[in-house]
Design a protein around this motif. Structure first.
Motif, PDB file in Angstrom:
ATOM      1  N   CYS A 240       0.872  -1.393   0.159  1.00 32.40           N
ATOM      2  CA  CYS A 240      -0.082  -0.074   0.056  1.00 32.40           C
ATOM      3  C   CYS A 240       0.853   1.178  -0.200  1.00 32.40           C
ATOM      4  O   CYS A 240       0.516   2.131  -0.594  1.00 32.40           O
TER       5      CYS A 240
ATOM      6  N   THR B 209     -15.016 -15.708  -8.456  1.00 32.03           N
ATOM      7  CA  THR B 209     -14.801 -15.712  -7.304  1.00 32.03           C
ATOM      8  C   THR B 209     -15.865 -14.851  -6.203  1.00 32.03           C
ATOM      9  O   THR B 209     -15.883 -13.881  -5.606  1.00 32.03           O
TER      10      THR B 209
ATOM     11  N   LEU C 224     -14.074  -6.755  -5.818  1.00 29.48           N
ATOM     12  CA  LEU C 224     -12.711  -7.461  -5.417  1.00 29.48           C
ATOM     13  C   LEU C 224     -11.420  -6.564  -5.411  1.00 29.48           C
ATOM     14  O   LEU C 224     -10.614  -6.673  -4.534  1.00 29.48           O
ATOM     15  N   SER C 225     -11.450  -5.510  -6.244  1.00 26.66           N
ATOM     16  CA  SER C 225     -10.314  -4.590  -6.057  1.00 26.66           C
ATOM     17  C   SER C 225     -10.405  -3.754  -4.957  1.00 26.66           C
ATOM     18  O   SER C 225      -9.419  -3.972  -4.148  1.00 26.66           O
TER      19      SER C 225
ATOM     20  N   ASP D  64      -4.638  -4.371  -7.903  1.00 28.71           N
ATOM     21  CA  ASP D  64      -4.107  -4.505  -6.416  1.00 28.71           C
ATOM     22  C   ASP D  64      -3.915  -3.209  -5.791  1.00 28.71           C
ATOM     23  O   ASP D  64      -3.783  -3.012  -4.599  1.00 28.71           O
TER      24      ASP D  64
ATOM     25  N   LEU E 189     -11.767  -4.788  -1.733  1.00 31.59           N
ATOM     26  CA  LEU E 189     -11.382  -5.780  -0.785  1.00 31.59           C
ATOM     27  C   LEU E 189      -9.922  -6.211  -0.978  1.00 31.59           C
ATOM     28  O   LEU E 189      -9.102  -6.253   0.092  1.00 31.59           O
ATOM     29  N   TYR E 190      -9.240  -6.291  -1.982  1.00 33.31           N
ATOM     30  CA  TYR E 190      -7.905  -6.737  -2.070  1.00 33.31           C
ATOM     31  C   TYR E 190      -7.168  -5.703  -1.613  1.00 33.31           C
ATOM     32  O   TYR E 190      -6.109  -6.072  -0.922  1.00 33.31           O
ATOM     33  N   ASP E 191      -7.445  -4.399  -1.927  1.00 36.45           N
ATOM     34  CA  ASP E 191      -6.533  -3.384  -1.263  1.00 36.45           C
ATOM     35  C   ASP E 191      -6.970  -2.707  -0.176  1.00 36.45           C
ATOM     36  O   ASP E 191      -6.701  -1.593   0.214  1.00 36.45           O
ATOM     37  N   SER E 192      -7.800  -3.320   0.791  1.00 33.09           N
ATOM     38  CA  SER E 192      -8.390  -2.576   1.868  1.00 33.09           C
ATOM     39  C   SER E 192      -7.294  -2.191   2.836  1.00 33.09           C
ATOM     40  O   SER E 192      -7.778  -1.353   3.697  1.00 33.09           O
TER      41      SER E 192
END
Length: 568
Positions: A55, A504, A455-456, A431, A458-461
């Protein structure tokens, strides 16, 4: 003032300061303590603490994307710098200056089974413009050692100067690997070194006369010319050149949402224009000469079309690189677009009698009319949500788009020309969109909104795990309970294998994340509740906000695929 005792750390910090590297993102660690001490005790630097290095890398990338200057990321040794890699790769392909400062253990501790050690030298391979390994300071006071230290100091100063110069003038990521021996936390009140900044003189390239003459001759002889524009910084291209191009009826200009270029006569929704074309129309659409500039192209449809029906000539204008995207590149003009147009356009003859632009303008208007009709007929879905959300964004906002289906939907709609639009299209990954958008928002005095998929997001939360998010920052998550893009692509659907391994499917929401990180949260699942939420969404109530829009995943792909048939 407090400084790290280690001369190498002093050298890095002082040269960053001398060369204008102001924003420094630090991920906590021990081996990088000398750098942390140096940067955080100098009021010149704006330092940010972000634990997750992945991040942190994208946060820095979002900053550098906006200020067009190197932003530094600082990490400890071991796997920490590997987590920077996605952001480094994105910076490389998007031409964004990043300065990676990775602390390392001394060479005699590498490869012996010591903790938190990996082979850090040249770890980013071909995804950086420069990689340099600095040398460990000699700590002994013997005369012979002191003489050797002078050589070490000179080597380190040269490498640091060169790295920052390359990041700035060649616009891309560079990596400095910096070994430190213990003790790491000692501090002093005076500098022991006075490194010299080495400035770089860059002479702009000029197009050779015979190349320019050849371009002008071929351009004036062609009756079908196409200009295809990828990603650009806002206001990067002088408007007078765009106005000049618009007056030639033998030229059509295709612009992507990320091009940040606007003109009433340009074609801003490429897929909307070309997706319904017959084979005969596709062949007729393809130009004699294709002129391209800007960053990488989003539209897969235009890439497929131009690869199938290749232009006779493809010229790419870019001072750094030219990709042979359509397998027909025969001229790389190593200039900025403004430099090229200044030399080229005054000598171009407009072909007013050409019917090329007239024909496709007529088709564009029909598509736009059908587009509006289609919106009135479809149920609540991703497509309808994007139409409402994009129209809701206030004037003069920065729009950061997530990847995958988000940017592709965005490209189908007219864009408010006061907006500045960005998307991580260098590697096109999902990501780091949230972290990039937050980094962007931190350094700009304009409010920023991120539109992203579930999804994007949640992936980068972990991107929300920092104390730097501005109160006027906004996130809109389109939650269709999975990777909706895979329903649009060819292949079997509605099977357990597809639901688990491609789409997914999930039932997660952003609600708990917003509560944990202090964002104001709102969820909607109908057109009526969406419009009501958007009415107050951009009002600044002293907190960043997230609006989660739930859409029915079972119809989204059908609505989109039917769209291209409808507008035909």
């Amino acid at each position: 003032m407090i400084y790290p005792k280690i001369p190498l750390a002093q050298t890095v910090v002082q040269l960053c300061k001398a060369k204008g590297v102001k924003h420094v993102i630090i991920s906590p660690g021990s081996r990088n303590a000398p750098l942390t001490i140096g940067f955080t005790n100098d009021k010149y630097f704006k330092c940010y603490s972000i634990v997750d290095e992945r991040c942190a890398g994208f946060f820095a990338l979002g900053m550098a994307q906006q200020i067009n200057a190197p932003t530094a990321i600082v990490c400890t040794s071991g796997s920490a710098l590997l987590n920077y890699y996605p952001a480094v790769a994105e910076a490389y392909y998007s031409n964004i200056p990043l300065l990676v400062l990775s602390a390392d253990r001394p060479e005699h501790l590498i490869g012996i089974g010591d903790g938190q050690t990996i082979n850090q030298k040249n770890v980013y391979g071909h995804h950086v413009l420069l990689s340099a390994n600095l040398r460990l300071d000699e700590q002994s006071q013997f005369e012979t050692v002191l003489e050797e230290q002078k050589g070490i100091q000179a080597h380190n100063e040269q490498c640091i100067n060169e790295a920052i110069n390359v990041a700035l003038f060649k616009q891309g990521p560079v990596h400095l690997n910096i070994p430190f021996d213990e003790p790491l936390y000692e501090r002093v009140e005076a500098l022991s070194v006075a490194p010299k900044a080495i400035n770089l003189t860059v002479t702009p390239k000029q197009v050779e006369d015979h190349v320019l003459e050849s371009c002008i001759k071929d351009w004036n002889a062609a009756t079908k010319k196409m200009i295809l524009v990828g990603a650009n910084q806002p206001n990067e291209i002088e408007q007078k050149w765009l106005n000049e191009i618009s007056e030639d009826n033998s030229v059509i200009v295709l612009t992507e949402t990320t091009s940040n270029i606007h003109h009433p006569s340009f074609f801003s929704s490429i897929d909307q224009l070309i997706a319904p074309l017959t084979e005969d129309d596709q062949e007729d659409f393809c130009p004699d000469i294709l002129l391209s500039f800007g960053g990488l192209i989003v539209s897969k449809k235009i890439k497929q079309l131009l690869r199938r029906y290749k232009p006779k000539q493809h010229w790419h204008v870019n001072p750094k690189m030219a990709y042979d995207t359509f397998f027909s590149l025969n001229k790389h003009l190593e200039l900025s677009p403004n430099q090229f147009f200044k030399a080229f356009l005054p000598q171009v003859i407009h072909q007013d009698a050409s019917g090329y632009k007239k024909k496709w303008t007529k088709i564009k208007r029909w598509r736009q009319k059908q587009h509006e009709c289609y919106l009135k007929e479809i149920p609540f879905s991703d497509f309808k949500v994007f139409s409402k959300v994009l129209r809701s964004i206030p004037q003069d906002y920065i729009l950061q788009s997530g990847n995958s289906s988000t940017i592709r939907y965005t490209q189908l709609f007219p864009m408010n020309k006061t907006l500045e639009v960005f998307c991580n299209r260098g590697t096109s990954g999902i990501d780091g969109s949230t972290a990039t958008a937050i980094g962007c928002a931190v350094v700009r005095n304009k409010p920023t909104v991120l539109i992203t998929g579930d999804l994007s997001f949640l992936y980068d939360s972990n991107a929300l795990w920092n104390d730097h998010i501005p109160d006027d920052f906004r996130i809109i998550v389109i939650n269709n309970q999975g990777g909706g893009i895979f329903r649009i692509l060819p292949g079997p659907k509605n099977t357990k294998n597809f639901d688990t391994y491609f789409e997914t499917t999930h039932s997660l929401t952003a609600a708990q994340l917003c509560e944990m990180y202090g964002l104001k949260y709102k969820a909607v699942s109908t057109e009526e509740t969406l419009l009501k939420a958007l009415d107050t969404f951009y009002v600044n109530n002293g907190k960043p906000k997230l609006l989660e829009v739930f859409t029915p995943k079972s119809i989204n792909d059908e609505v989109l695929l039917n769209y291209f048939q409808y507008i035909k």
